[in-house]
Enzyme design. Sequence first.
Site, short mmCIF file in Angstrom:
data_model
loop_
_atom_site.label_atom_id
_atom_site.label_comp_id
_atom_site.label_asym_id
_atom_site.label_seq_id
_atom_site.Cartn_x
_atom_site.Cartn_y
_atom_site.Cartn_z
CG HIS A 1 4.21 -3.65 1.54
ND1 HIS A 1 4.96 -4.81 1.59
CD2 HIS A 1 3.31 -3.74 2.55
CE1 HIS A 1 4.52 -5.56 2.57
NE2 HIS A 1 3.53 -4.94 3.17
CD GLU B 1 3.22 -0.84 5.79
OE1 GLU B 1 3.05 -1.67 6.71
OE2 GLU B 1 2.65 -0.92 4.69
#
Length: 418
Positions: free
Chosen positions: A47, A50
Amino acid sequence: MTVEVTRLANGLTIASDTMAAVETVSIGAWVGVGTRFERPEVNGVSHFLEHMVFKGTERRSARDIAEEIEAVGGHLNAYTSRENTAFYAKVLADDLPLAIDVLADILQHSTFEEAEVKRECAVVLQEIGQAADTPDDIIFDHFQETAYPDQALGRPVLGRSEIVSSLDRDLLNDYISGHYGPQRMVISAAGKLDHARLVEQVAHAFGDLSHRAEGRSEPAAYTGGEYRGGRDLEQVHLILGFQGVGFLDPDHYTISVLSTLFGGGMSSRLFQEVRENRGLVYSIYSFVSAYMDGGLFAIYAGTGESEVSELLPLICQELSRLGEDVSDVEVARAQVQLKAGLLMGRESSGARCEHLAQQILIHGRPIGIEEMIAKIEAVDAPQVRTFAQHLTAGPPTLTALGPIGRIEPFERLSARLS
């Protein structure tokens, strides 16, 4: 045939779904790696990565990345799940080359400057804190961790604050080079496009991507159990769930029909009996979470402190009925709901783009809408009843947040279900 697929020599898959009646294109890179591929000591890195790819490349600043897409009226976004990470854009058809160039740039040439890493770490820590302060959000993390304890599939997608704070530039570079190989990536597009031209442009932008992605995820091992978090809230938020099935399981469509008729809408059993007839909740629904090798079926409910003692026994009663009296009429209604959802999704280039990428990551090929509808229609009431009996025979998972003093003991709940 509107769907075409090409695989480049380096292993990269390019898939497209042509929509002649629109003037836009949705395009994205779906990478078959997510939270369940992380080691415990780097939980949250997928994450965080990202976020970080939008913070600057060798030839674009973070501002350039945002401005170039928005200057043509497009938008750019990303998300991380437990099994994949996606980076996608939607632009006018003429601006497709720009979208491809930006996606290729952020996925291959991000610089991960230390100042940006520290700045974005603060942002992600705020995101983690916001989730913890949102009980009808964080309850799902507790549910996942209780169902899959001490394994990557049970860890939170956002990660934990103390781990995210320790992530650095070198780790990000190692992670992207070790997991973002072309054989694990699907470039998917839907809208007004020409497949041959798309392949040419993507091959030019991603042709140098050649390293092999490593990393395997541990098998899903459902355990079940309970988590109770006493908090000073107005409502009790709870999830009751069971071991489900994975995407590749023959019963994947059976459990989808079961969940839809049980708690998938205002006409569902749960909504009608628990909310409309009894007034015990404001929100209640069932859902299915499927993975490559396992899955979950569960019911979420938000209720008052005084109502929770009546709510859980009623849910157990309704679950027991699933194995006894599911009717042909209910199954037919659920099938129509599922088919309508599929067909309505066909109207969105973004939905078609994502659906195509997911099909290839999961099944290795596009699955036509006719094939999916045929599998939905093949489910009948006896199948649903039999599956329901099997579903609730295994150990349950219960998670609850809020004023939980009136929730019955886990052993009594398990006895009701057995």
